[in-house]
Scaffold this motif. Structure first.
Motif, short mmCIF file in Angstrom:
data_model
loop_
_atom_site.label_atom_id
_atom_site.label_comp_id
_atom_site.label_asym_id
_atom_site.label_seq_id
_atom_site.Cartn_x
_atom_site.Cartn_y
_atom_site.Cartn_z
N PRO A 27 -25.31 -34.72 -19.18
CA PRO A 27 -24.30 -33.93 -19.89
C PRO A 27 -22.88 -34.37 -19.55
O PRO A 27 -22.55 -34.60 -18.38
N VAL A 28 -22.06 -34.53 -20.57
CA VAL A 28 -20.66 -34.86 -20.41
C VAL A 28 -19.83 -33.94 -21.30
O VAL A 28 -20.34 -33.38 -22.27
N GLN A 63 -19.31 -27.59 -25.95
CA GLN A 63 -20.10 -27.52 -24.74
C GLN A 63 -20.35 -28.92 -24.17
O GLN A 63 -20.11 -29.93 -24.84
N ALA A 64 -20.81 -28.96 -22.93
CA ALA A 64 -21.24 -30.21 -22.32
C ALA A 64 -22.60 -30.58 -22.89
O ALA A 64 -23.45 -29.72 -23.08
N ALA A 65 -22.80 -31.86 -23.15
CA ALA A 65 -24.06 -32.32 -23.73
C ALA A 65 -24.21 -33.81 -23.48
O ALA A 65 -23.25 -34.49 -23.12
N ALA A 66 -25.42 -34.30 -23.66
CA ALA A 66 -25.68 -35.73 -23.51
C ALA A 66 -25.39 -36.48 -24.80
O ALA A 66 -25.28 -37.71 -24.79
N LEU A 88 -14.00 -38.60 -21.94
CA LEU A 88 -15.26 -38.05 -21.45
C LEU A 88 -15.05 -37.62 -20.00
O LEU A 88 -14.34 -38.28 -19.24
N ALA A 89 -15.69 -36.51 -19.62
CA ALA A 89 -15.59 -36.03 -18.25
C ALA A 89 -16.91 -35.42 -17.84
O ALA A 89 -17.66 -34.89 -18.68
N LEU A 90 -17.21 -35.51 -16.57
CA LEU A 90 -18.43 -34.91 -16.05
C LEU A 90 -18.19 -33.43 -15.78
O LEU A 90 -17.18 -33.06 -15.17
N ALA A 131 -13.79 -38.89 -14.89
CA ALA A 131 -13.22 -38.77 -16.23
C ALA A 131 -12.86 -40.17 -16.69
O ALA A 131 -12.54 -41.05 -15.87
N VAL A 132 -12.90 -40.39 -17.99
CA VAL A 132 -12.64 -41.72 -18.52
C VAL A 132 -12.10 -41.60 -19.94
O VAL A 132 -12.52 -40.73 -20.71
N VAL A 133 -11.14 -42.45 -20.28
CA VAL A 133 -10.73 -42.63 -21.68
C VAL A 133 -11.64 -43.72 -22.25
O VAL A 133 -11.58 -44.87 -21.83
#
Length: 691
Positions: A27-28, A63-66, A88-90, A131-133
């Motif tokens: 999930p991200v 929501q967070a999801a894969a 994207l972030a964990l 976290a990443v762009v």
């Protein structure tokens, strides 16, 4: 054709309504930032996230999801938005990996509304980042492109937002708001899809789990919250995609390739056809309130595009080389299988694969360089005098300006992969740092590597770092003798001073020269004969003391007037114009008091309109010891011959700086200075009549 991107690579979009499809190994949280043409965010309202999923033109999941789908309508974005960055972030506190390096590499695809894949990118080589762009959609010459970014942040969303221009408190508050929104929607979180249920290819988590753990990458000294990437790990199942982000990798850390992995798709080698053909370049087709500002921003965009394009090429070539070395090592590892037909076939296959990857990378580079070259051919003739080269016809119709320009051209920048493509080096006005023209030892300009390391901070095109690095000979020539280097250095100083005079309104820049030994008089002839210098160069110790004392007094008076908001209290004889001090042959003729005054002018002068242009050899000032180190660090080093010593802030390329030279035999510099002298006389006569 689908474009499979590597980090730094871009691809044009042939439509404005797209979806961003994301598939990850756990999930991200997905979001979007909406930035202006400089990459800055207007505030927290410029971020779409689970707590505020809708902004004009974009909608993100709650929501967070894969797996995620983000809807983007580029036509519906506010006019000020020029970059749409997908982040994207964990999630925190709901399970899953703690860092991106502990899960399969996320996969991002830009698709049409019908699901047609336009471009994709696998975010390999993530480690301690949370976290990443991932990618960004950006506006360029009225058209939209997608770029693979892959910039990770070990400090999480707060560090990401701060890097995009939000104040630390705002970024931290927004990150907390997103965490709370994700926690409240945890019940709706989507589990990791299986291979049979996923409609989008997901890099298998088992492969990532079996790969050896890597230590966090080194911290980027320019942005401590960032981490630079380690050597690349090929994405699964897209093993043949070169994906090393800069800095260039030094050794492969790729996980073994599964025998059952499908044949990867190749990256695009030709520009898109039909409606996707890139539009013809147009000069001034960038954001800005005035034509001059639009041209400045366009040159900045060309500089940025060239930096990222070459970074992607170098990374791809490094990846191809590291893959070849690994496959050859595998063939030679077992003494029993080193010889024979099978071993020769394996070696030949490895070399063939390397050649294919290298040819693919070069073809993509040539495509991008062709686009940039075409743009440069359109932009260069349209530049105003402040931005134009001395060979431009625009100088033949030169008229002194009535207003200050946005920036001034100090020279050109280029990279070795494309020596014929030169990007103008434009510096914002008023300058916030002085200039140092290095008249140092000839070997400095003949390939020697100095050991001073990085110095200086953001400058140049609002993003160049001055470094002492590898130097090349002038125009491919051999080493110069010391006398020729000194001659070229003072010629460069005169040329830069003439340009600065030419781009300022008449009477708004006063030039002073300190030449203790009087050795610069022949080179100063254009300034002296046209009256650009109101007073002869100061010579001897007394001349040095007089000029430095006058300018130091001016700085003190103006600073006091500014602090007390009492401009009317300035002495009536004070020259309120900008001041440029040319110091030739430093440190000859300077005692300790003069050196301290010089340091004071370098530090405090730019804020009140006093600018320093030094012609000096740093080695000759070593008798002062470390006391002068702050002086050198406060100045931007330029050189009288081409020298690769400037670094960009993204990937640290060593850019070759070439000074702005007047063509041999041309009288354009004297013509411009003569026009200025005539304008000054006309202005003086007008004031006399008014009096």
């Amino acid at each position: 054709m689908t474009a499979e991107l590597v980090r730094g690579q871009n691809h044009p979009l042939d439509r404005t309504r797209v979806e961003i499809r994301i598939a990850a190994g756990g999930p991200v949280v997905a979001g979007v930032t909406l930035a202006d043409e400089r990459g800055g965010l207007a505030g927290a309202e410029a971020v779409a996230h689970p707590g505020a999923p809708r902004r004009d033109g974009v909608e993100v999941p709650r929501q967070a999801a894969a797996e995620h789908r983000i809807a983007v309508d580029l036509d519906a974005l506010p006019a000020a938005v020029h970059r749409v960055s997908v982040l994207l972030a964990l999630p925190v506190g709901i399970g899953g990996p703690a860092v991106f390096g502990a899960a399969a590499a996320p996969f991002v695809a830009v698709t049409g509304l019908d699901g047609t894949e336009l471009a994709s990118y696998t975010l390999v080589d993530l480690d301690a980042e949370t976290a990443v762009v991932a990618v960004e959609l950006y506006r360029r010459q009225g058209a939209w492109k997608v770029r693979a970014v892959g910039q990770g942040y070990a400090g999480g969303l707060a560090a990401l937002f701060q890097d995009q221009g939000l104040p630390p408190a705002t970024g931290a508050g927004l990150a907390a708001e997103i965490r709370e929104a994700v926690r409240s929607g945890h019940a709706r979180s989507v589990p990791v899809p299986t291979a049979s249920s996923s409609s989008t290819t997901v890099p298998p988590s088992s492969t990532a789990a079996s790969a050896p753990a890597k230590s966090p990458g080194p911290v980027d000294y320019r942005h401590p919250q960032r981490r630079t990437s380690n050597p690349p790990r090929p994405p699964q199942p897209r093993q043949d995609t070169p994906a090393p982000p800069p800095p260039p990798p030094t050794s492969p850390t790729s996980a073994p390739t599964p025998a059952s992995a499908p044949t990867p798709a190749s990256a695009p080698t030709t520009p898109p056809s039909g409606d996707a053909q890139p539009a013809a370049p147009v000069a001034g087709d960038a954001a800005g309130r005035t034509p001059e500002e639009r041209l400045y921003n366009q040159v900045w965009g060309m500089f940025e595009d060239l930096a990222r394009t070459v970074a992607a090429y170098r990374s791809a070539m490094d990846f191809a080389q590291s893959r070849l070395a690994k496959e050859l090592d595998a063939v030679n590892a077992d003494p029993r299988n080193r010889m024979g037909a099978a071993a020769e076939e394996a070696r030949a296959a490895a070399h063939d694969k390397h050649a294919r990857l290298a040819a693919q990378a070069r073809e993509v580079l040539d495509r991008d360089l062709g686009l940039l070259t075409a743009e440069a051919e359109v932009v260069e003739p349209a530049l105003p005098p402040a931005f134009a080269s001395w060979s431009s016809p625009v100088w033949q119709g030169y008229r002194p300006p009535e207003e200050y320009p946005t920036a001034v051209r100090l020279g050109d920048l280029r990279l070795p992969e494309c020596p014929d493509l030169r990007i103008p080096m434009l510096v914002r006005l008023p300058m916030n740092r002085g200039l140092w023209i290095d008249s140092g030892r000839p070997e400095t300009f003949a390939g020697a590597e100095t050991a001073d390391g990085a110095y200086g901070s953001s400058f140049g095109l609002d993003g160049l770092d001055g470094i002492d690095g590898l130097a090349g000979g002038p125009d491919g020539a051999g080493p110069l003798d010391a006398a020729e280097v000194r001659r070229r250095a003072v010629d460069t100083a005169v040329t830069l001073a003439a340009r600065l005079l030419a781009v300022h309104p008449v009477g708004e820049l006063t030039v002073h020269v300190i030449d203790p030994a009087g050795s610069a008089v022949p080179a100063l002839a254009p300034l002296l004969e046209t009256g650009a210098l109101r007073e002869p160069p100061a010579t001897g110790a007394q001349g040095v003391t007089a000029v430095l004392g006058e300018l130091t007094r001016r700085v003190d008076l103006v600073q006091m007037a500014v602090r007390n908001q009492a401009a009317e209290a300035l002495p009536p004889d004070l020259d309120t114009a900008e001041q440029l001090l040319i110091v030739h042959d430093f440190p000859h003729g300077f005692d300790d008091r003069a050196v301290n005054q010089l340091r004071y002018l370098a530090d405090e002068g730019p804020s009140v309109g006093v600018h320093l242009l030094m012609v000096a050899d740093r080695a000759e000032a070593r008798e002062y010891g470390p006391v002068l180190d702050p002086l050198w660090r406060s100045l931007l080093r330029v050189t009288p011959v081409p020298d690769a010593h400037l670094a960009d802030p993204w990937v640290g390329h060593a850019w070759t700086y070439e000074p702005s030279r007047v063509p041999d035999g041309s009288r354009v510099l004297r013509k411009v200075l003569g026009d200025l002298a005539a304008a000054r006389r006309s202005q003086g006569h007008s004031r006399s009549r008014e009096g």
